[in-house]
Design an enzyme around this catalytic site. Structure first.
Site, PDB file in Angstrom:
ATOM      1  N   SER A   1     -85.442 -50.242 -10.077  1.00 54.41           N
ATOM      2  CA  SER A   1     -85.285 -51.265  -9.040  1.00 54.41           C
ATOM      3  C   SER A   1     -84.403 -52.379  -9.608  1.00 54.41           C
ATOM      4  CB  SER A   1     -86.678 -51.821  -8.724  1.00 54.41           C
ATOM      5  OG  SER A   1     -86.603 -53.079  -8.115  1.00 54.41           O
TER       6      SER A   1
ATOM      7  N   TYR B   1     -95.018 -54.721 -11.930  1.00 55.76           N
ATOM      8  CA  TYR B   1     -94.036 -53.773 -11.374  1.00 55.76           C
ATOM      9  C   TYR B   1     -92.704 -53.891 -12.113  1.00 55.76           C
ATOM     10  CZ  TYR B   1     -91.081 -51.749  -7.617  1.00 55.76           C
ATOM     11  OH  TYR B   1     -90.188 -51.000  -6.883  1.00 55.76           O
TER      12      TYR B   1
END
Ligand SMILES: NC(=O)c1ccc[n+]([C@@H]2O[C@H](COP(=O)([O-])OP(=O)(O)OC[C@H]3O[C@@H](n4cnc5c(N)ncnc54)[C@H](OP(=O)(O)O)[C@@H]3O)[C@@H](O)[C@H]2O)c1
Length: 263
Positions: free
Chosen positions: A140, A153
């Site tokens: 990401s 995350y």
């Protein structure tokens, strides 16, 4: 039919980017091994697939580390080889550092990082034996820089970069190609399923995802990147500029990132 007769194993294939990528590979002639933790959700995806007989469901929970190797063994016995492995499954998080119990940090790490590398290590020997293969992971933009409410995350996605860049350098002579997919904002359920402080699902579609590109477009960008053997496949819209800013102009990046809405 650019991927005709290729066998492509995709995790997180029961929704969002993984499902769309699985369907795009089937359209291009591939046979897909589709995994996620939910057998039921995989069956729903299979029914929607362009050629359901090419969407082979293999339930696999990346949070259940001790089950992964035996599932890989059985699956390799069935299919004989895996040409492309796309480690796409993942969960996100929405909570401040001090509100995130360490059990949540560990949960995200177990699924997004440890499950992913256990699966990769289990498939790699077969790829080497067959003369090569292509391994990808879905990171990401927050795998390149930190972002509020996503400490666990972001940490797990950063860890993937270290692992997969090392893997690339260790095995390129055995014809193992490695690509890291850097997702920007894609309109999926990722924020809905993100875990909050008490472990429950966040349950909201963030503005970032709402205004993001759709999964089908993300899948097209992913297939193009794989075809071109890109080491980094950027998927999304203008938010991807933040990656370049972070790497080239970190002070400007900090200035701008402070102003971006986190939900
Ligand atoms: N959407 C974005 O804006 C964005 C941006 C950057 C990166 N990404 C990354 O893209 C990947 C795909 O996410 P998405 O956006 O498509 O969200 P999504 O629709 O929520 O898909 C997540 C997938 O991961 C699977 N999964 C979750 N927990 C799992 C587990 N324990 N074991 C195996 N599979 C599991 C889910 O299936 P089950 O629930 O059936 O297990 C689902 O198929 C993720 O790695 C995410 O971090 C997304």
């Amino acid at each position: 039919m650019r991927f005709k007769d290729k066998i492509v194993w995709i995790t997180g294939a029961s929704s969002g980017i993984g499902e769309a990528t699985a369907f795009a590979f089937i359209e291009q002639g591939a046979t897909v091994i589709a995994s996620s933790s939910s057998a039921e959700k995989l069956e729903i995806s299979k029914a929607k697939a362009p050629k359901p007989e090419q969407f082979n469901t293999v339930p696999l929970d990346l949070g259940q580390a001790d089950t992964i190797e035996s599932i890989v063994k059985q699956t390799l016995e069935q299919f004989g080889r895996v040409d492309i492995l796309i480690n796409n499954a993942g969960i996100s998080q929405r909570s401040l550092v001090l509100d995130t119990p360490i059990t949540n940090d560990r949960k995200v790490m177990e699924i997004d990082y440890f499950g992913t590398i256990i699966l990769t290590k289990a498939i790699l020997p077969q790829m080497i034996r067959q003369g090569g293969g292509h391994i990808l992971c879905t990171s990401s933009i927050v795998g390149v820089f930190g972002f509020p409410l996503r400490s666990a995350y972001s940490a797990a996605k950063h860890a993937l970069h270290g692992f997969f860049e090392s893997l690339r350098l260790e095995y390129y002579k055995q014809n193992i190609k490695v690509g890291i997919i850097i997702g920007g904002r894609i309109n999926t359920a990722i924020s809905m399923n993100a875990i909050t402080s008490d472990g429950s699902a966040y349950g909201k579609l963030d503005d970032g995802q709402k205004n993001g590109i759709n999964s089908e477009k993300a899948a097209r960008q992913i297939l193009r990147g794989i075809r071109k053997n890109k080491r980094e496949i950027r998927v999304g819209g203008k938010e991807l500029l933040m990656v370049t800013l972070k790497r080239r102009f970190p002070r400007l990046h900090f200035f701008m990132a402070k102003r971006v809405k986190a939900t």
